[in-house]
Design a protein around this motif. Structure first.
Motif, PDB file in Angstrom:
ATOM      1  N   CYS A   1     -10.367   1.840  -0.725  1.00 55.48           N
ATOM      2  CA  CYS A   1     -11.256   1.557  -1.855  1.00 55.48           C
ATOM      3  C   CYS A   1     -11.355   0.050  -2.023  1.00 55.48           C
ATOM      4  N   GLN A   2     -12.515  -0.391  -2.542  1.00 55.77           N
ATOM      5  CA  GLN A   2     -12.677  -1.849  -2.742  1.00 55.77           C
ATOM      6  C   GLN A   2     -11.671  -2.401  -3.735  1.00 55.77           C
TER       7      GLN A   2
ATOM      8  N   CYS B   1      -7.915   3.531 -12.286  1.00 53.77           N
ATOM      9  CA  CYS B   1      -6.850   4.533 -12.431  1.00 53.77           C
ATOM     10  C   CYS B   1      -5.795   4.083 -13.437  1.00 53.77           C
TER      11      CYS B   1
ATOM     12  N   CYS C   1     -11.740   8.127 -11.298  1.00 49.89           N
ATOM     13  CA  CYS C   1     -12.151   8.733 -10.020  1.00 49.89           C
ATOM     14  C   CYS C   1     -11.345   9.988  -9.676  1.00 49.89           C
TER      15      CYS C   1
ATOM     16  N   CYS D   1      -5.657   8.031  -8.955  1.00 48.13           N
ATOM     17  CA  CYS D   1      -6.999   8.526  -8.621  1.00 48.13           C
ATOM     18  C   CYS D   1      -6.967   9.245  -7.271  1.00 48.13           C
ATOM     19  N   TRP D   2      -8.151   9.702  -6.810  1.00 53.99           N
ATOM     20  CA  TRP D   2      -8.180  10.401  -5.516  1.00 53.99           C
ATOM     21  C   TRP D   2      -7.638   9.494  -4.409  1.00 53.99           C
TER      22      TRP D   2
ATOM     23  N   ARG E   1      -3.030   5.266  -3.670  1.00 55.10           N
ATOM     24  CA  ARG E   1      -2.370   4.516  -2.606  1.00 55.10           C
ATOM     25  C   ARG E   1      -0.951   4.151  -2.995  1.00 55.10           C
TER      26      ARG E   1
HETATM   27  S1  SF4 Z   1     -10.086   4.654  -9.705  1.00 57.22           S
HETATM   28 FE1  SF4 Z   1      -9.224   4.593  -7.616  1.00 57.22          FE
HETATM   29  S2  SF4 Z   1     -10.887   5.202  -6.223  1.00 57.22           S
HETATM   30 FE2  SF4 Z   1     -11.790   4.676  -8.238  1.00 57.22          FE
HETATM   31  S3  SF4 Z   1     -12.395   2.517  -8.021  1.00 57.22           S
HETATM   32 FE3  SF4 Z   1     -10.343   2.568  -8.948  1.00 57.22          FE
HETATM   33  S4  SF4 Z   1      -8.893   2.414  -7.244  1.00 57.22           S
HETATM   34 FE4  SF4 Z   1     -10.898   2.959  -6.376  1.00 57.22          FE
END
Ligand code: SF4
Length: 307
Positions: free
Chosen positions: A75-76, A160, A194, A281-282, A285
């Protein structure tokens, strides 16, 4: 006030070796999801049968394939780095650990690359280095006199982290108050993170113990169950309750909102319950690395990865 500056440290050769291993591992954590998360996303993708939800899960899968193929972050938002360390007093690099971790983040930021996510609070500028005052955050627990170090590496993204909250409940609110607090947070803010979410709940006396427990709950394996029977029941009830909100993948609606609900609890003062919630989130990490005193290491959450 001067700008935050960083110069690489003089380090022992062993410290450099550990730092360089961590630079590689942070890069992997940013790109490849841990095995338990990947497995859970595959399971959830089979449950969502509608075309829109299918498309979202297919896109997540393709995202991960491309991240691997192109060697780019998943993810960015590569988050603010947090380390949860548990180690014995005979681990040989304890004195240099903070420098090792800070420099590993600094170097991984250039290598991965990681987004610059370190803003100096009140001074309101981005250091551009991904390190700053108190970043990365390092939590250390000394565990006996072994020479082993176990560490979770976590990328706390903005979205998140957003649903996170902690509160000390009024006497008498009881466990119903815990459920109300968590459900209020999830119905108000869960969608920002997310979905599908991993919901970590911490219980203790005051907000800091509850908060730490809730973050450690996010380090627990997806699909694991609390060893406390009553906590396990609450995990299941909350999982069903949050699924019933119907957030679905990326908040587009669907059968499942969560990858799971994990609770970690410690003892507490008799008159209060401190409760906190933290959310993954999905693209959850988090990694785990276990070093011995010779700096041999294992990566239990990323099977088959070699650094
Ligand atoms: S919630 Fe997770 S997947 Fe969504 S932008 Fe933030 S880090 Fe990326």
């Amino acid at each position: 006030m001067g700008r935050y500056a960083y110069a690489e440290k003089e380090m022992s050769s062993e410290a450099k070796k550990m730092r360089d291993i961590l630079v590689e591992y942070i890069t992997v954590v940013g790109r490849r999801l841990p095995d338990d998360v990947t497995k859970k996303l595959e399971e959830l993708a089979k449950i969502e049968v509608e075309p829109l939800q299918q498309l979202v899960y297919d896109t997540m899968k393709e995202n991960q394939m491309l991240a691997e193929e192109l060697n780019r972050p998943s993810c960015q938002d590569t988050g603010a780095l947090q380390f949860f360390v548990k180690c014995g007093t005979n681990f040989p690099l304890l004195a240099e650990l903070n420098d090792i971790l800070k420099e590993a983040v600094y170097l991984a930021t250039k290598k991965a690359p990681l987004r610059h996510n370190a803003v100096q609070t009140f001074d309101e500028y981005n250091t551009g280095l991904n390190i700053g005052t108190g970043i990365p955050t390092v939590f250390t627990e000394i565990d006996g006199d072994s020479d082993i170090l176990e560490m979770y590496v976590y990328m706390a993204g903005g979205g998140c982290s957003l649903p996170g909250a902690a509160k000390v409940l009024m006497p008498g609110e009881g466990y119903e108050g815990v459920v109300r607090f968590v459900m209020d947070q999830m119905t108000s803010y869960g969608i920002n993170a997310c979905p599908p979410l991993l919901v970590g709940i911490g219980i203790g006396t005051s907000v800091e113990t509850a908060s730490m427990n809730s973050k450690l709950a996010l380090m627990r394996e997806v699909g694991s169950v609390s060893p406390n029977e009553n906590a396990a029941k609450m995990e299941k009830l909350l999982e069903d309750g949050i699924n019933n909100i119907g957030l679905g993948p990326q908040g587009f609606g669907g059968k499942k909102s969560v990858m799971g609900v994990n609770i970690i609890n410690t003892g507490r003062h008799p008159s209060v319950i401190g409760v906190a919630v933290n959310v993954g989130c999905w693209s959850h990490r988090r990694g785990k690395i276990i070093f011995d005193s010779q700096l041999n290491y294992e990566l239990p959450l990323h099977e088959g990865v070699e650094l």
